[in-house]
Design a protein around this motif. Structure first.
Motif, PDB file in Angstrom:
ATOM      1  N   HIS A 163       9.903 -12.902  19.745  1.00 20.38           N
ATOM      2  CA  HIS A 163       9.412 -11.827  18.884  1.00 20.38           C
ATOM      3  C   HIS A 163       8.073 -12.203  18.248  1.00 20.38           C
ATOM      4  N   TYR A 164       7.916 -13.448  17.876  1.00 20.73           N
ATOM      5  CA  TYR A 164       6.664 -13.886  17.257  1.00 20.73           C
ATOM      6  C   TYR A 164       5.629 -14.335  18.271  1.00 20.73           C
ATOM      7  N   PHE A 165       6.056 -14.889  19.374  1.00 20.19           N
ATOM      8  CA  PHE A 165       5.127 -15.549  20.277  1.00 20.19           C
ATOM      9  C   PHE A 165       4.752 -14.751  21.518  1.00 20.19           C
ATOM     10  N   LEU A 166       5.286 -13.545  21.684  1.00 19.95           N
ATOM     11  CA  LEU A 166       4.901 -12.728  22.835  1.00 19.95           C
ATOM     12  C   LEU A 166       3.398 -12.457  22.821  1.00 19.95           C
ATOM     13  N   LYS A 167       2.795 -12.477  21.650  1.00 20.37           N
ATOM     14  CA  LYS A 167       1.345 -12.268  21.519  1.00 20.37           C
ATOM     15  C   LYS A 167       0.555 -13.249  22.382  1.00 20.37           C
ATOM     16  N   LEU A 168       1.090 -14.447  22.551  1.00 17.88           N
ATOM     17  CA  LEU A 168       0.375 -15.452  23.337  1.00 17.88           C
ATOM     18  C   LEU A 168       0.200 -15.029  24.785  1.00 17.88           C
ATOM     19  N   TYR A 169       1.065 -14.163  25.278  1.00 15.22           N
ATOM     20  CA  TYR A 169       0.945 -13.721  26.659  1.00 15.22           C
ATOM     21  C   TYR A 169      -0.352 -12.948  26.896  1.00 15.22           C
ATOM     22  N   ALA A 170      -0.999 -12.495  25.838  1.00 19.29           N
ATOM     23  CA  ALA A 170      -2.285 -11.820  25.985  1.00 19.29           C
ATOM     24  C   ALA A 170      -3.303 -12.734  26.661  1.00 19.29           C
ATOM     25  N   TRP A 171      -3.205 -14.038  26.417  1.00 18.91           N
ATOM     26  CA  TRP A 171      -4.158 -14.973  27.035  1.00 18.91           C
ATOM     27  C   TRP A 171      -4.004 -15.029  28.549  1.00 18.91           C
ATOM     28  N   LYS A 172      -2.888 -14.588  29.077  1.00 18.58           N
ATOM     29  CA  LYS A 172      -2.681 -14.613  30.528  1.00 18.58           C
ATOM     30  C   LYS A 172      -3.347 -13.435  31.238  1.00 18.58           C
ATOM     31  N   ARG A 173      -3.851 -12.481  30.542  1.00 19.85           N
ATOM     32  CA  ARG A 173      -4.420 -11.266  31.139  1.00 19.85           C
ATOM     33  C   ARG A 173      -5.848 -11.528  31.613  1.00 19.85           C
ATOM     34  N   GLU A 174      -5.988 -12.442  32.545  1.00 16.23           N
ATOM     35  CA  GLU A 174      -7.306 -12.872  33.014  1.00 16.23           C
ATOM     36  C   GLU A 174      -8.046 -11.808  33.825  1.00 16.23           C
ATOM     37  N   GLU A 175      -7.403 -10.700  34.122  1.00  9.19           N
ATOM     38  CA  GLU A 175      -8.096  -9.628  34.847  1.00  9.19           C
ATOM     39  C   GLU A 175      -9.093  -8.900  33.946  1.00  9.19           C
ATOM     40  N   TYR A 176      -9.060  -9.211  32.652  1.00  8.86           N
ATOM     41  CA  TYR A 176      -9.980  -8.599  31.688  1.00  8.86           C
ATOM     42  C   TYR A 176     -10.951  -9.644  31.149  1.00  8.86           C
ATOM     43  N   ALA A 177     -12.184  -9.213  30.925  1.00  3.20           N
ATOM     44  CA  ALA A 177     -13.181 -10.101  30.328  1.00  3.20           C
ATOM     45  C   ALA A 177     -12.866 -10.323  28.851  1.00  3.20           C
ATOM     46  N   ARG A 178     -12.400  -9.260  28.178  1.00  8.09           N
ATOM     47  CA  ARG A 178     -12.082  -9.352  26.753  1.00  8.09           C
ATOM     48  C   ARG A 178     -10.927  -8.428  26.441  1.00  8.09           C
ATOM     49  N   ILE A 179     -10.130  -8.852  25.479  1.00  7.71           N
ATOM     50  CA  ILE A 179      -9.026  -8.011  25.035  1.00  7.71           C
ATOM     51  C   ILE A 179      -8.962  -7.991  23.516  1.00  7.71           C
ATOM     52  N   VAL A 180      -8.352  -6.944  23.008  1.00  6.48           N
ATOM     53  CA  VAL A 180      -8.038  -6.832  21.589  1.00  6.48           C
ATOM     54  C   VAL A 180      -6.543  -6.595  21.513  1.00  6.48           C
ATOM     55  N   PHE A 181      -5.833  -7.495  20.848  1.00  9.85           N
ATOM     56  CA  PHE A 181      -4.389  -7.360  20.680  1.00  9.85           C
ATOM     57  C   PHE A 181      -4.114  -6.562  19.406  1.00  9.85           C
ATOM     58  N   ASN A 182      -3.208  -5.604  19.507  1.00  8.26           N
ATOM     59  CA  ASN A 182      -2.782  -4.803  18.354  1.00  8.26           C
ATOM     60  C   ASN A 182      -1.281  -4.919  18.201  1.00  8.26           C
ATOM     61  N   ASP A 183      -0.796  -4.950  16.979  1.00  4.82           N
ATOM     62  CA  ASP A 183       0.630  -4.722  16.762  1.00  4.82           C
ATOM     63  C   ASP A 183       0.864  -3.243  17.004  1.00  4.82           C
ATOM     64  N   CYS A 184       2.022  -2.882  17.542  1.00  5.03           N
ATOM     65  CA  CYS A 184       2.233  -1.466  17.887  1.00  5.03           C
ATOM     66  C   CYS A 184       2.375  -0.581  16.651  1.00  5.03           C
ATOM     67  N   ASP A 185       2.555  -1.176  15.482  1.00  2.71           N
ATOM     68  CA  ASP A 185       2.606  -0.360  14.264  1.00  2.71           C
ATOM     69  C   ASP A 185       1.252  -0.302  13.549  1.00  2.71           C
ATOM     70  N   THR A 186       0.192  -0.772  14.225  1.00  6.19           N
ATOM     71  CA  THR A 186      -1.153  -0.676  13.672  1.00  6.19           C
ATOM     72  C   THR A 186      -1.590   0.785  13.668  1.00  6.19           C
ATOM     73  N   VAL A 187      -2.059   1.251  12.537  1.00 10.45           N
ATOM     74  CA  VAL A 187      -2.584   2.609  12.441  1.00 10.45           C
ATOM     75  C   VAL A 187      -4.090   2.528  12.674  1.00 10.45           C
ATOM     76  N   VAL A 188      -4.520   3.075  13.789  1.00  7.78           N
ATOM     77  CA  VAL A 188      -5.934   3.041  14.163  1.00  7.78           C
ATOM     78  C   VAL A 188      -6.554   4.383  13.792  1.00  7.78           C
ATOM     79  N   ARG A 189      -7.614   4.331  12.997  1.00  4.30           N
ATOM     80  CA  ARG A 189      -8.243   5.573  12.539  1.00  4.30           C
ATOM     81  C   ARG A 189      -9.661   5.762  13.062  1.00  4.30           C
ATOM     82  N   ARG A 190     -10.235   4.698  13.614  1.00  3.09           N
ATOM     83  CA  ARG A 190     -11.588   4.768  14.157  1.00  3.09           C
ATOM     84  C   ARG A 190     -11.630   3.981  15.461  1.00  3.09           C
ATOM     85  N   PRO A 191     -12.605   4.274  16.306  1.00  4.13           N
ATOM     86  CA  PRO A 191     -12.744   3.492  17.538  1.00  4.13           C
ATOM     87  C   PRO A 191     -12.877   1.996  17.233  1.00  4.13           C
TER      88      PRO A 191
END
Length: 166
Positions: free
Chosen positions: A72-100
């Motif tokens: 539950h806490y460490f799944l975030k680390l799997y973002a580093w495995k997404r080497e098909e992307y040059a850059r990523i932004v990790f969000n918690d799914c309960d993040t309220v995004v109001r601007r780009p």
């Protein structure tokens, strides 16, 4: 399917109970950040939940072999495995995004957004790297991640990173 963009927003889905929140996040992100991929790193979700996420135009990456002690806490680390992307932004799914959030792709390595002195559920991970993922995973298992994460990442002193994984 294959990546559509060199940048991605990534979210972790820890089971079916996270799917509706992730779907709401995806709807908002599609309106604000339509040119980047939306990726859900998922564990313990049903076929119905996967279908639901796909309907919201998320790339679903199943981590069926996720083995961290407290995934539950460490799944975030799997973002580093997404080497098909040059850059990523990790969000918690309960993040309220109001601007780009595109400007986050221009930030220096390992950045977080701070609100009233506390990090919020957005972490910029530049240049995903499976080697960094493996080193962090080793540190988690050795229970040395609190002292080693900054050394492994080679990015200076980031106390928020320790907070992020508490």
């Amino acid at each position: 399917g294959p990546p559509r963009s060199k940048h991605a927003y990534v979210v972790a889905v820890f089971g079916d109970s996270y799917v509706e929140g992730c779907a709401a996040w995806a709807r908002t992100m599609q309106q604000l950040c339509a040119s980047e991929d939306l990726v859900a790193i998922a564990v313990n979700i049903s076929a119905f939940a996967i279908h639901h996420l796909l309907q919201h135009r998320l790339r679903v990456v199943l981590e069926s072999h996720a083995t961290f002690p407290d995934i539950h806490y460490f799944l975030k680390l799997y973002a580093w495995k997404r080497e098909e992307y040059a850059r990523i932004v990790f969000n918690d799914c309960d993040t309220v995004v109001r601007r780009p959030l595109r400007r986050l792709f221009q930030k220096p390595e390992l950045t977080t957004i701070v609100d009233q002195g506390r990090p919020v559920g957005v972490l910029t991970v530049l240049q995903p790297n499976a080697t960094v993922y493996q080193r962090m995973k080793t540190a988690v298992y050795a229970k040395t991640w609190k002292t080693k994460c900054n050394q492994i990442l080679g990015c200076g002193d980031y106390p928020f990173f320790l907070w992020w994984f508490q």
